[in-house]
Design an enzyme around this catalytic site. Structure first.
Site, mmCIF file in Angstrom:
data_model
loop_
_atom_site.group_PDB
_atom_site.id
_atom_site.type_symbol
_atom_site.label_atom_id
_atom_site.label_comp_id
_atom_site.label_asym_id
_atom_site.label_seq_id
_atom_site.Cartn_x
_atom_site.Cartn_y
_atom_site.Cartn_z
ATOM 1 N N LYS A 1 0.238 -13.555 -16.761
ATOM 2 C CA LYS A 1 -1.498 -13.641 -16.898
ATOM 3 C C LYS A 1 -2.193 -14.406 -15.881
ATOM 4 O O LYS A 1 -1.635 -15.671 -15.638
ATOM 5 C CB LYS A 1 -1.862 -14.043 -18.315
ATOM 6 C CG LYS A 1 -3.078 -14.181 -18.580
ATOM 7 C CD LYS A 1 -3.486 -14.971 -19.881
ATOM 8 C CE LYS A 1 -4.748 -15.000 -20.060
ATOM 9 N NZ LYS A 1 -5.192 -15.821 -21.486
ATOM 10 N N LYS B 1 1.441 -18.442 -17.146
ATOM 11 C CA LYS B 1 -0.170 -18.286 -17.260
ATOM 12 C C LYS B 1 -0.769 -19.326 -16.474
ATOM 13 O O LYS B 1 -0.618 -20.371 -16.259
ATOM 14 C CB LYS B 1 -0.671 -18.663 -18.621
ATOM 15 C CG LYS B 1 -2.224 -18.824 -18.793
ATOM 16 C CD LYS B 1 -2.557 -18.925 -20.301
ATOM 17 C CE LYS B 1 -4.064 -18.823 -20.324
ATOM 18 N NZ LYS B 1 -4.497 -19.106 -21.909
HETATM 19 C C1 PBG Z 1 -7.051 -19.351 -24.379
HETATM 20 C C2 PBG Z 1 -6.975 -18.106 -23.738
HETATM 21 C C3 PBG Z 1 -7.637 -17.839 -22.523
HETATM 22 C C4 PBG Z 1 -7.326 -16.258 -22.324
HETATM 23 C C5 PBG Z 1 -6.505 -16.075 -23.541
HETATM 24 N N1 PBG Z 1 -6.302 -17.103 -24.228
HETATM 25 C C6 PBG Z 1 -8.539 -18.440 -21.670
HETATM 26 C C7 PBG Z 1 -8.154 -19.506 -20.930
HETATM 27 O O1 PBG Z 1 -6.999 -19.900 -21.066
HETATM 28 O O2 PBG Z 1 -8.978 -20.370 -20.458
HETATM 29 C C8 PBG Z 1 -7.900 -15.467 -21.351
HETATM 30 C C9 PBG Z 1 -8.298 -14.310 -21.626
HETATM 31 C C10 PBG Z 1 -9.215 -13.373 -20.648
HETATM 32 O O3 PBG Z 1 -9.490 -13.880 -19.974
HETATM 33 O O4 PBG Z 1 -9.155 -12.200 -20.839
HETATM 34 N N2 PBG Z 1 -6.003 -20.357 -24.234
HETATM 35 ZN ZN ZN Z 2 -6.580 -22.340 -24.803
#
Ligand code: PBG
Ligand code: ZN
Length: 324
Positions: free
Chosen positions: A248, A195
């Site tokens: 992601k 991520k």
């Molecule tokens: C929370 C989380 C996020 C997303 C999914 N879970 C945001 C982040 O890490 O700030 C992003 C999903 C999206 O942008 O569609 N940790």
């Molecule tokens: Zn988070």
């Protein structure tokens, strides 16, 4: 007489010939549809930065779950906005919070739908970071027991898959331990293993009210410039017991998806995130692109890059288009 012996165009002549030699087939069974549940009743409010997506109260989330199951979409991922926030995000494991109630209600109404619970704290902490703080830093080891609480609460509510998105080190092992010690051995873990600290999460943070109140997430999410590090994260999460590995965001990281796909045997998921969705929606609303064409092409590219599972806000539209 023609001198050309080999003519690739022969296999592109008709739709049926093209279908016979098509290498990648996008299916409704590839999709996971993310939803945002909120407190209250009979709430269905469109999210401004994500047109076509809604804040749903538990009752309306059940309605949406029925709709997606009827379309043949196999799975839903549940995100939530809590009734209260505090320093450690304790509403994230409150069985009376919208997420836990939505998971239970959806499981009851549509038992065959695979429910994914997103495990993180940023929607639930007053400071908006994904873990508890120690001074001004996110405390890795102190956050693990909290994530265990969240995972167990969602699994007890009825989640089939636990998806930790916090990026703390060691969380997969900690969550596996916690689930197993409660006898929840058949609940899977889909790890947000790779991520990136991405600008593409902007609309989600509005939708989930989860933007950090100070600083950013670069101290725990990955640097977009790195790819070898992706394999390091994947190896660790697999060793800790992850069943499914996620990359992601999706679109800007398809090289990473291909690398991961070629190096592991486990299923690979991609998250087609909010910023990717919002850009398509905005251009489509302006009449600048053909939305259906762009969405199906983009989702097919994710599949072609090696994704087995695609988490996407386009799932409902795409499911309808694939039926046409
Ligand atoms: C929370 C989380 C996020 C997303 C999914 N879970 C945001 C982040 O890490 O700030 C992003 C999903 C999206 O942008 O569609 N940790
Ligand atoms: Zn988070």
């Amino acid at each position: 007489m023609s001198t050309l012996k080999i003519r690739p165009r022969r296999l592109r002549r008709t739709e049926n010939i093209r279908a016979m030699v098509r290498e990648t087939c996008l299916s409704v069974k590839d999709f996971v549809y993310p939803i945002f549940v909120v407190p209250g009743e009979n709430v269905r409010e469109e999210i401004p930065s994500m047109p076509g997506c809604y804040h749903l109260s538990v009752d309306r989330a059940v309605e949406t779950a029925k709709e997606i199951a009827a379309l043949g979409i196999p799975s839903v991922e549940v995100f939530g906005l809590p009734e209260y926030k505090d320093e450690i995000g304790s509403s994230a494991w409150d069985m009376k919070s919208p997420v836990q109630r939505a998971i239970a209600a959806i499981k009851k109404a549509v038992p065959e739908l695979v429910i994914v619970g997103d495990v993180c704290l940023c929607q639930y902490t007053s400071h908006g970071h994904c873990g508890r703080l120690c001074e001004h830093e996110v405390d890795n080891d102190g956050t693990l027991p909290l994530l265990q609480n969240v995972a167990v609460s969602q699994a007890l509510a009825g989640a089939d898959i636990i998806a930790p998105s916090d990026m703390m080190d060691g969380r997969v092992a900690a969550i596996r331990d916690a689930l197993d010690s409660k006898g929840l051995t058949s609940v899977s873990i889909m790890s947000y293993a790779v991520k990136y600290a991405s600008g593409y999460y902007g609309p989600f943070r509005d939708a989930a009210d989860s933007a950090p109140q100070f600083g950013d997430r670069r101290g725990y999410q990955m640097d977009p410039a790195n790819v070898r590090e992706a394999m390091k994260e994947v190896s660790l999460d697999l060793a800790e017991g992850a069943d499914i590995i996620m990359v992601k965001p999706a679109l800007a990281y398809l090289d990473v998806v291909r690398l991961v796909r070629d190096n592991i045997a486990q299923p690979v998921a991609v998250y087609n995130v909010s910023g990717e969705y919002a850009m398509v929606k905005a251009a489509a609303q302006n009449g600048w692109i053909d939305e259906k064409r762009i969405v199906l092409e983009t989702l097919t590219s994710m599949k072609r890059a090696g994704a087995d599972i695609i988490i996407t806000y386009h799932a409902i539209d795409a499911a309808k288009w694939l039926k046409e």
